[in-house]
Design a protein around this motif. Structure first.
Motif, PDB file in Angstrom:
ATOM      1  N   GLN A 151       0.819  -1.221   0.000  1.00 37.29           N
ATOM      2  CA  GLN A 151       0.000   0.000   0.000  1.00 37.29           C
ATOM      3  C   GLN A 151       0.846   1.261   0.000  1.00 37.29           C
ATOM      4  N   GLN A 152       2.155   1.111   0.095  1.00 31.90           N
ATOM      5  CA  GLN A 152       3.018   2.287   0.164  1.00 31.90           C
ATOM      6  C   GLN A 152       2.837   3.199  -1.056  1.00 31.90           C
ATOM      7  N   PRO A 153       2.877   4.535  -0.829  1.00 33.81           N
ATOM      8  CA  PRO A 153       3.130   5.201   0.453  1.00 33.81           C
ATOM      9  C   PRO A 153       1.915   5.138   1.373  1.00 33.81           C
ATOM     10  N   ALA A 154       2.154   4.831   2.625  1.00 34.87           N
ATOM     11  CA  ALA A 154       1.106   4.717   3.632  1.00 34.87           C
ATOM     12  C   ALA A 154       1.770   4.843   4.992  1.00 34.87           C
ATOM     13  N   VAL A 155       0.973   4.799   6.059  1.00 35.75           N
ATOM     14  CA  VAL A 155       1.504   4.921   7.418  1.00 35.75           C
ATOM     15  C   VAL A 155       1.089   3.677   8.205  1.00 35.75           C
ATOM     16  N   GLY A 156       2.057   2.969   8.773  1.00 34.22           N
ATOM     17  CA  GLY A 156       1.793   1.725   9.480  1.00 34.22           C
ATOM     18  C   GLY A 156       1.808   1.885  10.987  1.00 34.22           C
ATOM     19  N   PHE A 157       1.074   1.008  11.662  1.00 32.51           N
ATOM     20  CA  PHE A 157       0.963   1.042  13.117  1.00 32.51           C
ATOM     21  C   PHE A 157       0.981  -0.380  13.673  1.00 32.51           C
ATOM     22  N   ASP A 158       1.500  -0.490  14.885  1.00 32.79           N
ATOM     23  CA  ASP A 158       1.548  -1.757  15.644  1.00 32.79           C
ATOM     24  C   ASP A 158       1.079  -1.417  17.048  1.00 32.79           C
ATOM     25  N   ILE A 159      -0.174  -1.695  17.356  1.00 33.41           N
ATOM     26  CA  ILE A 159      -0.779  -1.192  18.588  1.00 33.41           C
ATOM     27  C   ILE A 159      -1.393  -2.315  19.407  1.00 33.41           C
ATOM     28  N   GLN A 217     -10.870  10.843   8.053  1.00 34.08           N
ATOM     29  CA  GLN A 217     -11.492  11.429   6.871  1.00 34.08           C
ATOM     30  C   GLN A 217     -12.026  12.828   7.147  1.00 34.08           C
ATOM     31  N   ALA A 218     -12.313  13.128   8.405  1.00 35.95           N
ATOM     32  CA  ALA A 218     -12.754  14.475   8.757  1.00 35.95           C
ATOM     33  C   ALA A 218     -11.633  15.493   8.598  1.00 35.95           C
ATOM     34  N   VAL A 219     -10.391  15.016   8.640  1.00 29.97           N
ATOM     35  CA  VAL A 219      -9.238  15.922   8.588  1.00 29.97           C
ATOM     36  C   VAL A 219      -8.523  15.879   7.243  1.00 29.97           C
ATOM     37  N   ILE A 220      -8.332  14.680   6.684  1.00 32.42           N
ATOM     38  CA  ILE A 220      -7.472  14.568   5.498  1.00 32.42           C
ATOM     39  C   ILE A 220      -8.173  14.014   4.272  1.00 32.42           C
ATOM     40  N   GLY A 221      -9.480  13.777   4.335  1.00 34.61           N
ATOM     41  CA  GLY A 221     -10.185  13.274   3.167  1.00 34.61           C
ATOM     42  C   GLY A 221     -10.237  11.757   3.124  1.00 34.61           C
ATOM     43  N   LEU A 275      -1.988  -2.144  11.655  1.00 34.78           N
ATOM     44  CA  LEU A 275      -2.891  -1.271  10.921  1.00 34.78           C
ATOM     45  C   LEU A 275      -2.096  -0.422   9.946  1.00 34.78           C
ATOM     46  N   VAL A 276      -2.622  -0.256   8.755  1.00 34.26           N
ATOM     47  CA  VAL A 276      -2.037   0.649   7.772  1.00 34.26           C
ATOM     48  C   VAL A 276      -3.120   1.621   7.334  1.00 34.26           C
ATOM     49  N   ALA A 277      -2.800   2.917   7.378  1.00 38.53           N
ATOM     50  CA  ALA A 277      -3.706   3.965   6.918  1.00 38.53           C
ATOM     51  C   ALA A 277      -3.109   4.616   5.677  1.00 38.53           C
ATOM     52  N   LYS A 278      -3.922   4.717   4.631  1.00 29.03           N
ATOM     53  CA  LYS A 278      -3.447   5.280   3.369  1.00 29.03           C
ATOM     54  C   LYS A 278      -4.398   6.378   2.919  1.00 29.03           C
ATOM     55  N   ALA A 279      -3.895   7.591   2.838  1.00 27.82           N
ATOM     56  CA  ALA A 279      -4.679   8.701   2.309  1.00 27.82           C
ATOM     57  C   ALA A 279      -4.737   8.582   0.797  1.00 27.82           C
ATOM     58  N   VAL A 280      -5.940   8.495   0.245  1.00 29.07           N
ATOM     59  CA  VAL A 280      -6.107   8.273  -1.193  1.00 29.07           C
ATOM     60  C   VAL A 280      -5.760   9.535  -1.964  1.00 29.07           C
ATOM     61  N   GLY A 281      -4.866   9.393  -2.920  1.00 29.47           N
ATOM     62  CA  GLY A 281      -4.527  10.506  -3.789  1.00 29.47           C
ATOM     63  C   GLY A 281      -3.464  11.441  -3.263  1.00 29.47           C
ATOM     64  N   ASP A 282      -3.001  11.219  -2.037  1.00 28.59           N
ATOM     65  CA  ASP A 282      -1.978  12.096  -1.463  1.00 28.59           C
ATOM     66  C   ASP A 282      -0.603  11.439  -1.540  1.00 28.59           C
ATOM     67  N   GLU A 283       0.332  12.132  -2.131  1.00 26.47           N
ATOM     68  CA  GLU A 283       1.718  11.664  -2.145  1.00 26.47           C
ATOM     69  C   GLU A 283       2.627  12.875  -2.131  1.00 26.47           C
ATOM     70  N   PRO A 308       0.176  12.514   4.354  1.00 22.78           N
ATOM     71  CA  PRO A 308       0.209  13.413   5.520  1.00 22.78           C
ATOM     72  C   PRO A 308       0.513  12.619   6.786  1.00 22.78           C
ATOM     73  N   LYS A 309       1.762  12.136   6.854  1.00 19.09           N
ATOM     74  CA  LYS A 309       2.170  11.173   7.873  1.00 19.09           C
ATOM     75  C   LYS A 309       1.933  11.674   9.285  1.00 19.09           C
ATOM     76  N   GLU A 310       2.367  12.893   9.569  1.00 18.03           N
ATOM     77  CA  GLU A 310       2.260  13.397  10.936  1.00 18.03           C
ATOM     78  C   GLU A 310       0.806  13.548  11.362  1.00 18.03           C
ATOM     79  N   GLN A 311      -0.053  13.987  10.458  1.00 21.75           N
ATOM     80  CA  GLN A 311      -1.466  14.115  10.789  1.00 21.75           C
ATOM     81  C   GLN A 311      -2.086  12.753  11.088  1.00 21.75           C
ATOM     82  N   ILE A 312      -1.759  11.767  10.247  1.00 20.61           N
ATOM     83  CA  ILE A 312      -2.303  10.419  10.445  1.00 20.61           C
ATOM     84  C   ILE A 312      -1.823   9.845  11.773  1.00 20.61           C
ATOM     85  N   GLN A 313      -0.518   9.971  12.051  1.00 16.59           N
ATOM     86  CA  GLN A 313       0.015   9.444  13.303  1.00 16.59           C
ATOM     87  C   GLN A 313      -0.622  10.124  14.511  1.00 16.59           C
TER      88      GLN A 313
END
Length: 469
Positions: free
Chosen positions: A338-346, A365-369, A386-394, A397-402
Motif C-alpha cells: 500500500q506504500q506510500p502509507a503509514v503503518g501502526f503496531d498497537i 477522513q474528517a481531517v485529510i479526506g 494497521l495501515v492507513a493510506k490517504a487516497v490521492g496524497d503523495e 500526511p504522515k504526521e497528521q495520520i500518526q
C-alpha cells in the motif's frame, strides 16, 4: 571520528572484523523501511563477547556513539545509523552453542537467526515457539532487544517469557553474565529483564539461554469467516474454553485486508471466498494424535451451530497448514504494497477493537479526506497491525495520520507499540502510553547504565527530561 580510536579498533578486530570505505555496503544502512540517509564510516563485526567488551571500553573512553544491528528487520528505525555513529553488527556471532533437551534450554549467540534456532530445536524433537514472518532474517539478539511477540503469544508468551538468562556488555565494556537456566531464581533483581525490550539502550545482549518445549504431536489449523466482530470475540472465548492450553494462535483479518492479500499478493489462494466481514485463523497444537483433530472439529461445529462462524475450512495436511499460514503471513506483504502509507503496531482491549475501523475512518477522513484502512493481527493478545493510506496524497500526511491514530490509542488506554518497539520512529508519541513517572524512571536507568549516552542514542527517548523529540 578520531583516527587513534579507529586504529585501536582495527587492531583488536583484524581485517574480518573492521570494515571501512567501499567495504561498507548499503546493507549496513538499509532496513525493512528502505535505505537510510546516513552511510556509516565504520562497521565493527565482533566475533566474541570479549571482542565487544574491548570495543565498548574504547568507545566509552572516547564518548563514541554506536548503533547495534542484527537482521535489520525492525520497523521503527532503531538500527539505522545516524551521523557520527559506528555500526556494531552481530553477524559473526551467530552460533547455536548448546542445547539441553532434558532441561529444555538452548543457548545461542545474539546473531543467530530465529529460523536456525527453530530448526535446531525441531531436530531434537523440541520447539522454540517464538515465530515471526521475518523468521529467516531476524536475529535472536534483535528479538530480545525488542521483546518480539509474533504468532503464538497466546500460548507461550512474549520473548521475555521465553528468556531464562542473558549475557550482555554494558556501555563501558563490563560483561554481565546472567546465563542461568532457572525458571525460578529469586535472588534479587531480575537483571536479564533490564536488557530484554530495552532496544540496546541499556546494554548489548551477546548470548541468551532460551526456553524450549516438547514439540507438539499434532497441529491443526482452521480458516474461518465471521459476519461481525461480536461473533469473532465470542468465537475466541469459545475456542479458549474448549481447547484450553492447546489453542496456540487466533489471528484475525479485517475484510479489506483479506481482499488485498488475495488480490495483490502473488502465490496466495483464497481458502474462503471474499465478501465476509472478518476472517480468522485458529491453530491448535496438542499431544493426542488420536483425538485432537476430532476435538477441534467438535469445537468448530459448535461455533458454527451458535452462529459464531459462517464458513470454515479445516487443514487436512501440512501443505494446507502452510497455505493457511501463508494467507496470514501475506498480510504484511499486502500492507507493504500500500506504500506510500503509514503503518501502526498497537495494543488495545478487545472491546475497543470492535469500533477501531469506524472510529478511525471517521476521524481521519474528517481531517485529510478519503482514507483506506487495512487491519489485522493477533486478536487474543490484543495486538493489531494497521495501515492507513490517504487516497490521492503523495507524500502521505504522515504526521497528521500518526497524531490522529495515536491520540485515539492514548484515549482508550492502549499501547502505541505492541511488539515492534519505539526506536526513533515512535519516540515523539511515547507519552501516549507512558506517564511522567515512568519516563523519568526510564531516563534514570539509562543515565545510570549509559552515562555518556553512547548506546543507540536517541532511540526510545531523549535523555533530556520533558523532551521526547
Amino acid at each position: 571520528m578520531q583516527t587513534e580510536i579507529l586504529k585501536n579498533l582495527q587492531y583488536i578486530l583484524g581485517e574480518k572484523g573492521f570494515l571501512s570505505g567501499t567495504d561498507v555496503h548499503s546493507g549496513y544502512h538499509t532496513d525493512s523501511r528502505g535505505i537510510g540517509e546516513v552511510k556509516p564510516e565504520v562497521v565493527l563485526r565482533p566475533a566474541s563477547t570479549e571482542d565487544l567488551s574491548q570495543i565498548m571500553s574504547i568507545c566509552h573512553a572516547a564518548s563514541q556513539p554506536v548503533v547495534v544491528q542484527g537482521g535489520l528487520t525492525g520497523l521503527v528505525l532503531g538500527a539505522r545509523p545516524q551521523h557520527g555513529e559506528i555500526v556494531i553488527t552481530f553477524e559473526r556471532m551467530n552460533k547455536v552453542e548448546n542445547i539441553d533437551v532434558n532441561a529444555g534450554i538452548i543457548t545461542v549467540q545474539a546473531g543467530a537467526p530465529l529460523q536456525i534456532v527453530q530448526e535446531t530445536a525441531e531436530a531434537h524433537d523440541m520447539t522454540y515457539p517464538l515465530d515471526l514472518g521475518s523468521r529467516g532474517s531476524c536475529n535472536i539478539g534483535g528479538n530480545l532487544a525488542t521483546n518480539a511477540g509474533g504468532n503464538r503469544v497466546i500460548r507461550y508468551g512474549m520473548t521475555r517469557d521465553l528468556t531464562l538468562g542473558v549475557e550482555a556488555v554494558l556501555a563501558d565494556g563490563t560483561i554481565v553474565n546472567s546465563l542461568n537456566g532457572f525458571i525460578k531464581n529469586n535472588t534479587g533483581y531480575d537483571l536479564k529483564q533490564l536488557f530484554v525490550g530495552s532496544e540496546g539502550t541499556l546494554g548489548l545482549i551477546t548470548r541468551a539461554s532460551l526456553r524450549l518445549f516438547p514439540k507438539p504431536k499434532t497441529q491443526v489449523v482452521a480458516f474461518c469467516a465471521a459476519s461481525n466482530f461480536d461473533a469473532v470475540s465470542n468465537l475466541m472465548i469459545h475456542m479458549q474454553s474448549t481447547l484450553g492450553a492447546d489453542l496456540s494462535a487466533f489471528e484475525v483479518i479485517w475484510a479489506k485486508t483479506y481482499d488485498a492479500i488475495i488480490t495483490d499478493v502473488a502465490g496466495i489462494k483464497a481458502p474462503i471466498a471474499m465478501g465476509h466481514a472478518f476472517y480468522v485463523l485458529i491453530e491448535m497444537m496438542g499431544s493426542d494424535p488420536n483425538g485432537d483433530t476430532e476435538k477441534f472439529e467438535t469445537s468448530l461445529a459448535q461455533a458454527m451451530e451458535q452462529g459464531m462462524i459462517v464458513d470454515a475450512v479445516l487443514s487436512r495436511s501440512n501443505a494446507e497448514i502452510d497455505a493457511f499460514w501463508g494467507v496470514r503471513d501475506g498480510m504484511a506483504h499486502a500492507m507493504g504494497m500500500q506504500q506510500p502509507a503509514v503503518g501502526f503496531d498497537i495494543s488495545l482491549s478487545i472491546s475497543k477493537m470492535k469500533t477501531i475501523e469506524a472510529v478511525l475512518l471517521d476521524r481521519l477522513q474528517a481531517v485529510i479526506g478519503e482514507v483506506r484502512l487495512f487491519i489485522g493481527g493477533h486478536l487474543a493478545d490484543g495486538n493489531l497491525h494497521l495501515v492507513a493510506k490517504a487516497v490521492g496524497d503523495e507524500p502521505q500526511p504522515k504526521e497528521q495520520i500518526q497524531e490522529i491514530v495515536y491520540d485515539w490509542v492514548g484515549e482508550v488506554g492502549g499501547s502505541i507499540s505492541a511488539e515492534h518497539g519505539i526506536g526513533m520512529l515512535k519516540r515523539a508519541y511515547l507519552g501516549q502510553s507512558r506517564n511522567t513517572a515512568e519516563l523519568a524512571l526510564m531516563r534514570t536507568l539509562k543515565q545510570a547504565l549509559d552515562p555518556k549516552n553512547i548506546l543507540n542514542p536517541g532511540r526510545v527517548f531523549s535523555i533530556q527530561a520533558n523532551d521526547l523529540q
